[in-house]
Enzyme design. Structure first.
Site, PDB file in Angstrom:
ATOM      1  N   ASP A   1     -23.118  30.489  -3.352  1.00 32.24           N
ATOM      2  CA  ASP A   1     -22.603  31.389  -4.388  1.00 32.24           C
ATOM      3  C   ASP A   1     -21.407  32.177  -3.843  1.00 32.24           C
ATOM      4  O   ASP A   1     -21.130  32.144  -2.635  1.00 32.24           O
ATOM      5  CB  ASP A   1     -23.737  32.329  -4.833  1.00 32.24           C
TER       6      ASP A   1
ATOM      7  N   ASP B   1     -22.579  31.736 -16.001  1.00 33.68           N
ATOM      8  CA  ASP B   1     -23.947  31.221 -15.928  1.00 33.68           C
ATOM      9  C   ASP B   1     -24.429  30.771 -17.311  1.00 33.68           C
ATOM     10  O   ASP B   1     -24.203  31.454 -18.306  1.00 33.68           O
ATOM     11  CB  ASP B   1     -24.909  32.320 -15.454  1.00 33.68           C
TER      12      ASP B   1
ATOM     13  N   GLU C   1     -19.387  27.528  -6.037  1.00 34.56           N
ATOM     14  CA  GLU C   1     -18.936  28.274  -7.227  1.00 34.56           C
ATOM     15  C   GLU C   1     -17.520  28.810  -6.999  1.00 34.56           C
ATOM     16  O   GLU C   1     -17.079  29.731  -7.678  1.00 34.56           O
ATOM     17  CB  GLU C   1     -19.908  29.414  -7.560  1.00 34.56           C
ATOM     18  N   TRP C   2     -16.844  28.221  -6.062  1.00 36.29           N
ATOM     19  CA  TRP C   2     -15.504  28.626  -5.630  1.00 36.29           C
ATOM     20  C   TRP C   2     -14.532  28.823  -6.803  1.00 36.29           C
ATOM     21  O   TRP C   2     -13.982  29.919  -6.989  1.00 36.29           O
ATOM     22  CB  TRP C   2     -15.056  27.571  -4.618  1.00 36.29           C
ATOM     23  N   PRO C   3     -14.320  27.789  -7.665  1.00 40.81           N
ATOM     24  CA  PRO C   3     -13.335  28.001  -8.738  1.00 40.81           C
ATOM     25  C   PRO C   3     -13.734  29.091  -9.728  1.00 40.81           C
ATOM     26  O   PRO C   3     -12.867  29.775 -10.262  1.00 40.81           O
ATOM     27  CB  PRO C   3     -13.251  26.643  -9.439  1.00 40.81           C
TER      28      PRO C   3
ATOM     29  N   TYR D   1     -15.210  31.956  -9.144  1.00 42.29           N
ATOM     30  CA  TYR D   1     -14.871  33.288  -8.622  1.00 42.29           C
ATOM     31  C   TYR D   1     -13.367  33.461  -8.438  1.00 42.29           C
ATOM     32  O   TYR D   1     -12.866  34.580  -8.398  1.00 42.29           O
ATOM     33  CB  TYR D   1     -15.633  33.565  -7.320  1.00 42.29           C
TER      34      TYR D   1
HETATM   35  C1  GLA Z   1     -24.824  33.875  -9.838  1.00 40.42           C
HETATM   36  C2  GLA Z   1     -24.852  32.368 -10.052  1.00 40.42           C
HETATM   37  C3  GLA Z   1     -26.168  31.970 -10.687  1.00 40.42           C
HETATM   38  C4  GLA Z   1     -27.334  32.409  -9.803  1.00 40.42           C
HETATM   39  C5  GLA Z   1     -27.248  33.910  -9.546  1.00 40.42           C
HETATM   40  C6  GLA Z   1     -28.261  34.357  -8.509  1.00 40.42           C
HETATM   41  O1  GLA Z   1     -24.824  34.566 -11.057  1.00 40.42           O
HETATM   42  O2  GLA Z   1     -23.774  31.978 -10.863  1.00 40.42           O
HETATM   43  O3  GLA Z   1     -26.212  30.577 -10.891  1.00 40.42           O
HETATM   44  O4  GLA Z   1     -27.289  31.693  -8.599  1.00 40.42           O
HETATM   45  O5  GLA Z   1     -25.943  34.281  -9.075  1.00 40.42           O
HETATM   46  O6  GLA Z   1     -28.184  35.709  -8.210  1.00 40.42           O
END
Ligand code: GLA
Length: 425
Positions: free
Chosen positions: A175, A236, A208-210, A212
């Site tokens: 993450d 999410d 989740e690089w792109p 953020y």
């Molecule tokens: C972020 C991620 C989610 C999940 C939560 C956990 O929001 O995008 O997929 O992993 O963190 O805290």
């Protein structure tokens, strides 16, 4: 009839030719994708189960023993995955998300699982998961803390990668919360990728690089693909139709940048499948399943496999839609036409076939018909000079043979999708 296909079977010689064609296409795709992260993994979108959307950060096992984030939860899910057809349908990874950790590292600086909720430790859990023929995924964060406030991997990338490898972990979801700068975020994502590779263990790397990066700068997907096996671009997923809709709209809006980058080894990740929970109607569940197949999305369910309806199970285990998702050509689909409340999407498949999805966005009234010319499909080539059309969702059905100049009229329920396969003749 769940999971059974009513598609006509072809003879042995045809099957052999098709097999050879698939092989040639897969080999060509592998050559084309040399720039993907070279860890040999995720040649098709990974499939599994991930705890986050359904179980969030439940840490109070005294109050909620069956739903807290604990080794018991993952062992029970692993049991179901092995016993109830999930593993055999292709759902291979069982993944821990945030909140598995103790609030501090151990005296050697290593991450440790919360001792109350994971009394046997992650190594034992990995052994258990492996004994069921499944793989284990774990979660960490590039910054100082995870999104839920547990210890992050910043300054500990090599150590954490080694720890995960020594436990027998097979996938890392990494993450991007709590990073001090965009440079540190990018350096951290690169560093962890190399650290995982250096362990010598095969570990799928989910980024989740792109997501953020995007609020501040346009992600460099060519680079991201060299480091990650899949990557989240957008918010999410929630257990709601508005969430599914927003993900599809975002994807269509950005398809010119993101579709071409996806392929064997590296995939856009529109987040978890929420089918089997509370928020989606049957038609909306069909839409999520069909569209995640069109998008060549990783298929990570987040639901409770101990309490799931036979209909949801049937849909999630549907062999034909999974085959589209897992097609070896590895090309992501795209939106072709947007016409009032209808959207037409297509995805090129191996063997010159196409998956075609007709989505009805209207949220009032009953089923409606959408009529389109087959000349639109596959740049005019999908049904040229003729094709056979098979419906995959909402139910399997043979539509028969069509010629290039024919039109197709498809009836679709509100917020539902009809998924078709168009095969060359
Ligand atoms: C972020 C991620 C989610 C999940 C939560 C956990 O929001 O995008 O997929 O992993 O963190 O805290």
């Amino acid at each position: 009839r769940c999971g059974l296909s009513s598609f006509p079977r072809r003879g042995g010689a045809m099957a052999a030719v098709r097999w050879m064609l698939r092989w040639v296409v897969a080999a060509a795709a592998a050559v084309a994708a040399v720039l993907a992260l070279d860890n040999g993994l995720a040649r098709t979108p990974p499939m599994g189960w991930l705890h986050w959307e359904r179980f969030l950060c439940g840490t109070d096992c005294a109050a909620d023993p069956h739903r807290c984030v604990s080794e018991q939860l993952f062992m029970e899910m692993a049991d179901r995955m092995a016993a109830e057809g999930w593993r055999d349908a292709g759902y291979e990874f069982i993944c821990i998300d945030d909140c598995w950790m103790a609030p501090t590292r151990d005296k050697h600086g290593r991450l440790q699982a919360d001792p109350k909720r994971f009394p046997s430790g992650i190594r034992k859990l990995a052994d258990y998961v492996h004994s069921k023929g499944l793989k284990l995924g774990i979660y960490s964060d590039v910054g100082n803390k995870t999104c839920a406030g547990f210890p992050g991997s910043y300054n500990h990338y090599d150590l954490d990668a080694q720890t995960f490898a020594s436990w027998g972990v097979d996938l890392l979801k990494f993450d991007g919360c709590n990073s001090d700068s965009l440079d540190l975020l990018a350096e951290g994502y690169r560093h962890m990728s190399l650290a995982l590779n250096n362990t010598g263990r095969s570990i799928v790397y989910s980024c989740e690089w792109p997501f953020y990066l995007r609020p501040v700068q346009q992600p460099n997907y060519t680079e991201i693909k060299q480091y990650c096996n899949h990557w989240r671009n957008f918010y999410d997923v929630y257990d709601s139709w508005s969430s599914i809709k927003s993900i599809l709209d975002w994807t269509a809006l950005h398809q010119d940048t993101i579709v071409k980058i996806a392929g064997p080894g590296g995939w856009n990740d529109p987040d978890m499948l929420v089918i089997g929970n509370f928020g989606l109607s049957w038609d909306q569940s069909v839409t999520q399943m069909a569209m995640w197949a069109i998008m060549a999305a990783p298929l990570f369910m987040s639901n409770d496999l101990r309490h799931i309806s036979p209909e949801a199970k049937c849909l999630l285990q549907n062999k034909e839609v999974i085959a589209i998702n897992q097609d070896p050509l590895g090309k992501q689909g795209y939106q072709l036409i947007k016409d009032k409340n209808f959207q037409l999407w297509e995805r090129p498949l191996s063997g010159r076939a196409y998956a075609v999805a007709v989505l009805n966005h209207q949220e009032i009234g009953g089923p409606q018909n959408f009529t389109f010319s087959l000349t639109f499909l596959g740049n005019g080539l999908a049904c040229n000079p003729a094709c056979s059309i098979q419906q995959v969702l909402p139910v399997s059905r043979d539509w028969g043979v069509y010629s290039w100049l024919s039109s197709l009229s498809v009836e679709v329920n509100p917020t539902g999708t009809v998924l078709l396969k168009v095969l060359p003749l």
